[in-house]
Write an enzyme that holds these catalytic residues in place. Structure first.
Site, PDB file in Angstrom:
ATOM      1  N   ARG A   1      41.413  25.167  36.806  1.00 25.41           N
ATOM      2  CA  ARG A   1      42.792  25.092  36.309  1.00 25.41           C
ATOM      3  C   ARG A   1      43.719  24.456  37.339  1.00 25.41           C
ATOM      4  NH1 ARG A   1      44.047  31.062  34.478  1.00 25.41           N
ATOM      5  NH2 ARG A   1      46.122  30.114  34.198  1.00 25.41           N
TER       6      ARG A   1
ATOM      7  N   ARG B   1      31.735  34.684  35.537  1.00 24.53           N
ATOM      8  CA  ARG B   1      32.804  35.414  34.852  1.00 24.53           C
ATOM      9  C   ARG B   1      33.974  34.478  34.536  1.00 24.53           C
ATOM     10  NH1 ARG B   1      33.599  40.457  38.862  1.00 24.53           N
ATOM     11  NH2 ARG B   1      33.508  38.719  40.324  1.00 24.53           N
TER      12      ARG B   1
ATOM     13  N   ASP C   1      38.092  34.060  33.129  1.00 28.35           N
ATOM     14  CA  ASP C   1      39.375  34.763  33.193  1.00 28.35           C
ATOM     15  C   ASP C   1      39.943  35.022  31.810  1.00 28.35           C
ATOM     16  OD1 ASP C   1      39.346  34.702  35.962  1.00 28.35           O
ATOM     17  OD2 ASP C   1      40.518  32.853  36.094  1.00 28.35           O
TER      18      ASP C   1
END
Length: 274
Positions: free
Chosen positions: A199, A52, A54
């Site tokens: 990130r 998945r 974001d």
């Protein structure tokens, strides 16, 4: 008879609150894909993805599977489905697969690329597909710092506060940093990832590349096992899900590594032996 189909999906995540379908009519990639598939299949379709993504994160080769009892050509699962998808989501490959295949649980590894655009002035093109920095980054320092992430570690310093993973232990199999003109590409492959992990890697490496912290800071952050010691979380705009690795016997469709606007990127220059 129930059949299982695997799809390779490309999408620009800028307009979506992530991959996963949500309540209250929040836009998601999964919801749009399932609606389009349901039209072609003539029944409600639910999909499972490899990993998945974001809000604002993109994919050049997201892997999904679904089950159906109808017989459709692979062309119908690509071109047909695409006619019912918005322009920022596209099915780029489809294939019938063994019933034992599972997009999430059969995956051996997952791979992301984080694309940084280095320029004194902000870009107007691909603004939501890149992370722009006006700072001059030392790519060699970023490469050296990235090496400490290879292997199996507790990555608590790189997980989001709200991460729901049962354990912060992950194994980084490859981590390369390459400069391609004004692009700097972080290329990371692991058995699995924590929420915001890439990130947060990018945030640390960009800080080191800008000369605001020494190379040794990356190892200090890792050893701290404390998110508050890890600096900023880099924006989602430069992040792409680019590949998931599966056992060869499933014979999945193969796609060039993306995102497609990048020139050829060499395979990672250092890796953990498997």
């Amino acid at each position: 008879m129930t059949k299982k189909v695997v799809l390779i999906i490309e999408y620009d995540g800028s307009a979506y609150k992530g991959w996963q379908a949500q309540k209250y009519d929040v836009p998601s990639v999964q919801e749009n894909l399932e609606k389009a598939l349901s039209v072609i299949a003539n029944h409600k379709v639910s999909v499972v993805c490899a990993g998945r993504t974001d809000s604002g994160v993109h994919a050049s080769a997201q892997v999904v599977h679904f089950e159906t009892e109808v017989e459709r050509s692979e062309r119908s699962w690509t071109l047909g489905v695409n006619t019912h998808l918005p322009s920022d989501i596209s099915v780029v490959a489809a294939r019938y697969v063994d019933e034992a295949f599972h997009a999430r649980f059969s995956a051996l590894s997952r791979r992301y690329r984080y694309v940084i655009y280095q320029s004194a002035l902000r870009p107007a093109l691909l603004g939501k597909g890149l992370t722009w920095t006006y700072k001059t980054l030392d790519v060699e320092a970023m490469k050296e710092a990235a090496r400490c992430f290879l292997g199996t570690h507790d990555f608590s310093s790189f997980r989001a506060v709200g991460c729901q993973a049962h354990t912060p232990i992950r194994t980084i199999l490859n981590f390369s940093v390459q400069q391609l003109g004004q692009y700097i590409v972080l290329d990371v492959r692991a058995n699995a990832f924590l929420h915001h992990m890439i990130r947060n890697f990018a945030g640390v490496l960009m800080t080191i590349g800008a000369g605001e912290q020494p190379v040794s800071w990356a190892k200090q952050v890792l050893a701290a096992k404390d998110r508050t010691k890890g600096g900023i979380t880099a924006p989602p705009t430069g992040l792409y899900f680019v590949d998931a690795e599966y056992p060869e016997h499933f014979n999945l469709p193969q796609r060039p590594l993306g995102p497609h606007f990048l020139p050829y990127v060499e395979e990672p220059d250092y890796a953990l032996s498997r």
